[in-house]
Design a protein around this motif. Structure first.
Motif, mmCIF file in Angstrom:
data_model
loop_
_atom_site.group_PDB
_atom_site.id
_atom_site.type_symbol
_atom_site.label_atom_id
_atom_site.label_comp_id
_atom_site.label_asym_id
_atom_site.label_seq_id
_atom_site.Cartn_x
_atom_site.Cartn_y
_atom_site.Cartn_z
ATOM 1 N N ASP A 97 -20.162 21.917 -19.623
ATOM 2 C CA ASP A 97 -18.913 21.671 -20.341
ATOM 3 C C ASP A 97 -17.759 21.696 -19.346
ATOM 4 O O ASP A 97 -17.816 22.393 -18.320
ATOM 5 C CB ASP A 97 -18.695 22.736 -21.410
ATOM 6 N N PRO A 98 -16.687 20.964 -19.614
ATOM 7 C CA PRO A 98 -15.550 20.974 -18.688
ATOM 8 C C PRO A 98 -14.901 22.358 -18.632
ATOM 9 O O PRO A 98 -14.961 23.132 -19.593
ATOM 10 C CB PRO A 98 -14.593 19.940 -19.268
ATOM 11 N N LEU A 99 -14.278 22.638 -17.517
ATOM 12 C CA LEU A 99 -13.604 23.915 -17.316
ATOM 13 C C LEU A 99 -12.372 23.986 -18.201
ATOM 14 O O LEU A 99 -11.585 23.037 -18.265
ATOM 15 C CB LEU A 99 -13.206 24.070 -15.848
ATOM 16 N N VAL A 100 -12.197 25.095 -18.910
ATOM 17 C CA VAL A 100 -11.063 25.269 -19.808
ATOM 18 C C VAL A 100 -10.133 26.313 -19.201
ATOM 19 O O VAL A 100 -10.552 27.423 -18.873
ATOM 20 C CB VAL A 100 -11.535 25.728 -21.204
ATOM 21 N N ILE A 101 -8.861 25.962 -19.060
ATOM 22 C CA ILE A 101 -7.863 26.891 -18.526
ATOM 23 C C ILE A 101 -7.180 27.567 -19.710
ATOM 24 O O ILE A 101 -6.645 26.891 -20.591
ATOM 25 C CB ILE A 101 -6.839 26.150 -17.644
ATOM 26 N N PRO A 102 -7.200 28.899 -19.769
ATOM 27 C CA PRO A 102 -6.580 29.592 -20.900
ATOM 28 C C PRO A 102 -5.053 29.419 -20.875
ATOM 29 O O PRO A 102 -4.451 29.202 -19.821
ATOM 30 C CB PRO A 102 -6.978 31.055 -20.686
ATOM 31 N N PRO A 103 -4.422 29.532 -22.048
ATOM 32 C CA PRO A 103 -2.967 29.328 -22.102
ATOM 33 C C PRO A 103 -2.173 30.440 -21.417
ATOM 34 O O PRO A 103 -1.044 30.217 -20.991
ATOM 35 C CB PRO A 103 -2.661 29.270 -23.590
#
Length: 68
Positions: free
Chosen positions: A44-50
């Motif tokens: 899955d693509p890398l998700v940057i937290p808010p």
């Protein structure tokens, strides 16, 4: 004495240059042609937290990074 040590060292170095057979020319060769490019699994693509804040640890609690 020094000449004898250098002679033995030279013989050892020359013996290390030889090989057991014709496959010795490329010792890093992969048998079978390597991995199959069609067998790749994409993550899955890398998700940057808010935000940059981390949750407070809870002793005995679940590991948030390990869903299993």
């Amino acid at each position: 004495m020094r000449r004898r040590v250098l002679s033995v060292l030279a013989l050892i170095l020359m013996a290390a240059c030889g090989g057991p057979g014709p496959d010795f020319a490329n010792p890093l060769a992969i048998e079978g042609g390597g991995p199959d490019a069609t067998d790749l699994r994409l993550n899955d693509p890398l998700v940057i937290p808010p935000t940059n804040t981390l949750p407070q640890p809870t002793p005995g609690g679940a590991n948030l990074a390990d869903p299993g």
